[in-house]
Design an enzyme around this catalytic site. Structure first.
Site, PDB file in Angstrom:
ATOM      1  NE  ARG A 102      -3.699   2.105   2.658  1.00 37.81           N
ATOM      2  CZ  ARG A 102      -4.917   2.269   2.146  1.00 37.81           C
ATOM      3  NH1 ARG A 102      -5.411   1.330   1.357  1.00 37.81           N
ATOM      4  NH2 ARG A 102      -5.622   3.344   2.390  1.00 37.81           N
ATOM      5  CG  HIS A 129      -7.865   1.041  -3.868  1.00 37.47           C
ATOM      6  ND1 HIS A 129      -7.393  -0.134  -3.318  1.00 37.47           N
ATOM      7  CD2 HIS A 129      -8.444   1.731  -2.836  1.00 37.47           C
ATOM      8  CE1 HIS A 129      -7.668  -0.149  -2.019  1.00 37.47           C
ATOM      9  NE2 HIS A 129      -8.294   0.958  -1.703  1.00 37.47           N
ATOM     10  CD  GLN A 132     -12.868  -0.161  -1.881  1.00 35.20           C
ATOM     11  OE1 GLN A 132     -12.230  -0.082  -0.844  1.00 35.20           O
ATOM     12  NE2 GLN A 132     -14.131  -0.573  -1.901  1.00 35.20           N
ATOM     13  CG  ASP A 222     -12.613   7.881  -2.737  1.00 36.45           C
ATOM     14  OD1 ASP A 222     -12.692   7.835  -1.494  1.00 36.45           O
ATOM     15  OD2 ASP A 222     -11.567   7.644  -3.357  1.00 36.45           O
ATOM     16  CB  CYS A 262     -13.834   3.062  -1.398  1.00 30.39           C
ATOM     17  SG  CYS A 262     -13.311   4.760  -1.668  1.00 30.39           S
ATOM     18  NE  ARG A 290     -10.724  -3.795   0.293  1.00 27.23           N
ATOM     19  CZ  ARG A 290      -9.871  -2.799   0.565  1.00 27.23           C
ATOM     20  NH1 ARG A 290     -10.343  -1.578   0.816  1.00 27.23           N
ATOM     21  NH2 ARG A 290      -8.583  -3.013   0.572  1.00 27.23           N
TER      22      ARG A 290
END
Length: 305
Positions: A102, A129, A132, A222, A262, A290
């Site tokens: 990440r 991402h 996600q 987002d 998200c 997730r």
């Protein structure tokens, strides 16, 4: 060996397998079953950016399937310049079955994929991402019973989340609309490349949020200022104000539309409290998924059944 640096690493068949495995393992957990499909496996998470869902999803997921997890900050791993990136990748890879990164630069993930010698997963970069987006479409499939014929409208910054959603929708033949202010849209070069690779993809970039959501079954947003953009927060709040997902905007969508985010959410900015807590919101169903997606992804990439 299969890596996940961007969603374009995966075929449609592989994505469908990841979804099938994720759903099966989710049902297993609900039935009290935790098959040790990753027994003896080690997932190392190496993060330059803080995380809640990404770290927990992989850590809980691998432990539920009998494996182990190690967490390293960028500083712990020597990514602050203490060691050459290639050397770090080789060392961490020699101890790991999977490395989840990440980070800021997509190039770091690409370097690890080249030198680590184990499976490398993009847990987030400034460019993409993928975990996600996979979770998002898995959630759409669960909520609507299918992805075919479901239009996703993304409202807000043309960021890494938007880019990965566009890629996944192109691969899976799902209509995708993005509405962003001028100067904050998905890059023309990115869209041109995507449409070149997937000529039949229904991927549209707009500037009008109402046009984007009209008739859509999924409304997605987002944060307006992501990590690393804190200095732009006030300026972005002014620019993005007309792009808030509120009851009036949701009313323009399909009557059965669902709201997705998200997370983390800035209530009162990109989404109102009313929408976030409404029956239309599946943001926390999405968040739970997730972990289920992480499990399906790990098992699929490692060939664990």
């Amino acid at each position: 060996m299969q890596n996940l640096t961007t969603l374009l690493d995966l075929s449609r068949a592989q994505i469908e397998q990841i979804f099938e495995t994720s759903i099966r393992l989710k049902q297993d957990l609900r039935d009290g079953k935790r098959p040790p499909l990753l027994a003896g496996r080690v997932v190392t998470q190496l993060f330059e950016k803080p995380s809640l869902r990404t770290r927990l999803s992989f850590e809980a997921g691998v432990q539920q399937l009998g494996g182990g997890s190690i967490f390293l900050s960028g500083k712990d791993a020597g990514l602050n310049g203490r060691e050459d990136t290639r050397d770090v990748a080789r060392v961490v890879g020699s101890y790991s079955d999977v490395i989840v990164l990440r980070t800021f630069a997509q190039s770091l993930i690409d370097d690890f994929a080249e030198f680590a010698g184990c499976v490398v997963v993009n847990g987030l970069s400034d460019a993409s991402h993928p975990c996600q987006a996979l979770t998002d479409l898995l959630t759409v499939q669960e909520v609507f019973g299918q992805t075919s014929g479901i239009t996703i409208a993304y409202i807000g910054d043309g960021n890494n989340v938007a880019a990965s959603l566009a890629e996944l929708c192109a691969v899976m033949d799902v209509p995708f609309r993005a509405a962003s202010p001028e100067g904050y849209t998905l890059p023309d070069e990115f869209l041109t490349g995507l449409k070149s690779q997937f000529p039949s993809a229904d991927i549209v970039q707009l500037t009008d949020p109402v046009e984007a959501v009209r008739g859509a079954q999924v409304i997605y947003t987002d944060v307006w200022a992501s990590m690393g953009q804190e200095s732009e927060k006030e300026a972005r709040a002014r620019v993005f104000a007309p792009y808030q997902v509120n009851a009036a905007l949701m009313a323009e969508a399909d009557p059965e539309a669902k709201f997705m985010h998200c997370l983390p959410a800035r209530r009162g900015l990109e989404v109102t409290e009313e929408v976030m807590e409404s029956p239309q919101s599946v943001a926390f169903h999405q968040a739970e998924n997730r972990m289920h997606l992480a499990k399906g992804l790990l098992v699929t990439l490692l060939g664990g059944g």
